[in-house]
Scaffold this active site. Structure first.
Site, PDB file in Angstrom:
ATOM      1  CD  GLU A   1      -8.362 -52.840  -1.743  1.00 29.75           C
ATOM      2  OE1 GLU A   1      -7.947 -52.702  -0.904  1.00 29.75           O
ATOM      3  OE2 GLU A   1      -9.131 -53.562  -2.043  1.00 29.75           O
TER       4      GLU A   1
ATOM      5  CE  LYS B   1     -30.023 -23.869 -15.051  1.00 27.32           C
ATOM      6  NZ  LYS B   1     -28.677 -24.018 -14.146  1.00 27.32           N
TER       7      LYS B   1
ATOM      8  NE  ARG C   1     -28.014 -27.463 -15.984  1.00 22.77           N
ATOM      9  CZ  ARG C   1     -27.147 -26.886 -16.174  1.00 22.77           C
ATOM     10  NH1 ARG C   1     -26.171 -26.792 -17.208  1.00 22.77           N
ATOM     11  NH2 ARG C   1     -26.182 -26.005 -15.365  1.00 22.77           N
TER      12      ARG C   1
ATOM     13  CG  ASP D   1     -26.656 -20.559  -9.314  1.00 25.15           C
ATOM     14  OD1 ASP D   1     -27.379 -21.258  -8.788  1.00 25.15           O
ATOM     15  OD2 ASP D   1     -26.485 -20.778 -10.520  1.00 25.15           O
TER      16      ASP D   1
ATOM     17  CG  ASP E   1     -19.226 -27.439 -12.612  1.00 30.94           C
ATOM     18  OD1 ASP E   1     -18.036 -27.383 -12.845  1.00 30.94           O
ATOM     19  OD2 ASP E   1     -20.020 -28.698 -12.715  1.00 30.94           O
TER      20      ASP E   1
HETATM   21  C1  R5P Z   1     -28.139 -25.675 -11.205  1.00 35.66           C
HETATM   22  O1  R5P Z   1     -29.391 -26.006 -10.899  1.00 35.66           O
HETATM   23  C2  R5P Z   1     -27.111 -24.806 -10.096  1.00 35.66           C
HETATM   24  O2  R5P Z   1     -28.019 -24.306  -9.343  1.00 35.66           O
HETATM   25  C3  R5P Z   1     -26.186 -24.170 -10.915  1.00 35.66           C
HETATM   26  O3  R5P Z   1     -26.936 -23.157 -11.587  1.00 35.66           O
HETATM   27  C4  R5P Z   1     -25.536 -24.757 -11.821  1.00 35.66           C
HETATM   28  O4  R5P Z   1     -25.134 -25.993 -11.404  1.00 35.66           O
HETATM   29  C5  R5P Z   1     -24.144 -24.076 -12.061  1.00 35.66           C
HETATM   30  O5  R5P Z   1     -23.266 -24.885 -13.176  1.00 35.66           O
HETATM   31  P1  R5P Z   1     -22.798 -24.214 -14.454  1.00 35.66           P
HETATM   32  O6  R5P Z   1     -21.863 -23.043 -13.880  1.00 35.66           O
HETATM   33  O7  R5P Z   1     -22.083 -25.366 -15.162  1.00 35.66           O
HETATM   34  O8  R5P Z   1     -23.838 -23.792 -15.310  1.00 35.66           O
END
Ligand code: R5P
Length: 302
Positions: A39, A199, A201, A226, A230
């Site tokens: 904690e 896009k 996924r 964007d 990530d």
């Molecule tokens: C998704 O809808 C977000 O707007 C970004 O495009 C996404 O999260 C980017 O993540 P990554 O770099 O892992 O593709």
């Protein structure tokens, strides 16, 4: 002398210190203790009684720990007599889980919003939230500030420095979620043309784009806009597609540099020529990544 005090955790230390310096605000100390069972206890180490408290906290990196630390600090300053609390969350983690995409998923962003909503604060300020619907997840006031002005200033300078004519530029949304931000930037730069990519996924952290029809990007400089970089998967997939369709240069503007697993090298390898991000998350960035500063937008709200 004003009656304000500012707190931040390590994700936004620099930003907070700059705000404090520019606006002559006292910097608050945070006391953290970890107990044997894991904690934590977080409390203000400074006197906040009758003061206007400002907290800056991006919930990135150790997301859950950062989130919980914030909740405890909010409770501590309220109980210690703060007059008002303005909370800045430059990067809001869980924002991408704002809807159910696959069976049995929670709307995690709504869960986090509910928890934050029950904590003590008077005003919440975020930047370029992943989707406008997130604003409706909160009952208390929330300001979702756009960063368009920062990026448009950056590209005005970039175009001049690289002799790029606006007629040769196309703004690209890597998915439909980026529409609002892309439209705003296209307008701010002087009604530049826009292309929206589709896009898909197939699983988490794996983005693919569908083919584009026509030759809107042929011979053009493309700015992909964007909210988050990530893993870089979205940008790499979009870049491959745009290059296949004849784009001559790929520039990227992203609000939040999550940049997991040092993905910048992968972006360069894919042929991205320039990346600009905000300082919503403080981290060591590659020297070639440009940064636009959220400071003026934060100061507007204090
Ligand atoms: C998704 O809808 C977000 O707007 C970004 O495009 C996404 O999260 C980017 O993540 P990554 O770099 O892992 O593709």
């Amino acid at each position: 002398m004003n009656n304000k005090i500012i707190f931040s955790f390590k994700n936004n230390k620099k930003l907070a210190l700059e705000v404090a310096k520019n606006l002559s605000i006292e910097v608050g100390r945070i006391y953290k203790k970890r107990f044997a069972d894991g904690e934590i206890m977080i409390k203000s180490g400074s006197d906040v009684k009758d003061k206007d408290v400002i907290i800056i906290q991006s919930t990135s990196k150790n997301v859950n720990e950062e989130l919980f630390s914030l909740l405890l600090l909010l409770d501590s300053v309220k109980r210690s007599g703060a007059k008002s609390i303005t909370l800045f969350m430059p990067y809001f983690a869980y924002s991408r889980q704002e809807r159910v995409s696959w069976n049995n998923e929670p709307i995690s962003c709504q869960v986090v919003a509910n928890i934050i909503d029950t904590a003590y604060y008077d005003k919440l300020v975020c930047f370029d939230l992943h989707h406008p619907v997130i604003e409706t997840f909160f009952k208390k006031p929330i300001i979702n500030k756009p960063t368009t002005a920062l990026f448009s200033r950056y590209y005005d300078r970039y175009f001049k420095a690289h002799n790029i004519a606006k007629e040769d530029v196309v703004i690209v949304c890597p998915d439909h979620g980026a529409n609002v931000r892309a439209e705003a930037l296209a307008k701010a730069l002087g009604n530049i043309k826009m292309v929206v990519l589709d896009k898909v996924r197939k699983r988490a952290n794996c983005a693919e784009h569908l083919e584009i029809k026509g030759d809107e990007v042929k011979g053009k400089v493309c700015i992909i806009i964007d909210d988050i970089i990530d893993t870089g998967g979205t940008l790499i997939s979009a870049t491959n597609l745009l290059k296949r369709h004849g784009s001559t240069k790929i520039l990227v503007a992203a609000s939040h540099p999550v940049l997991s697993n040092h993905c910048y090298q992968k972006l360069v390898k894919a042929g991205i020529d320039d990346v600009v991000v905000t300082n919503s998350i403080e981290k060591q960035l590659h020297k070639d990544i440009s940064v636009v500063d959220l400071l003026p937008l934060i100061e507007e709200e204090i």
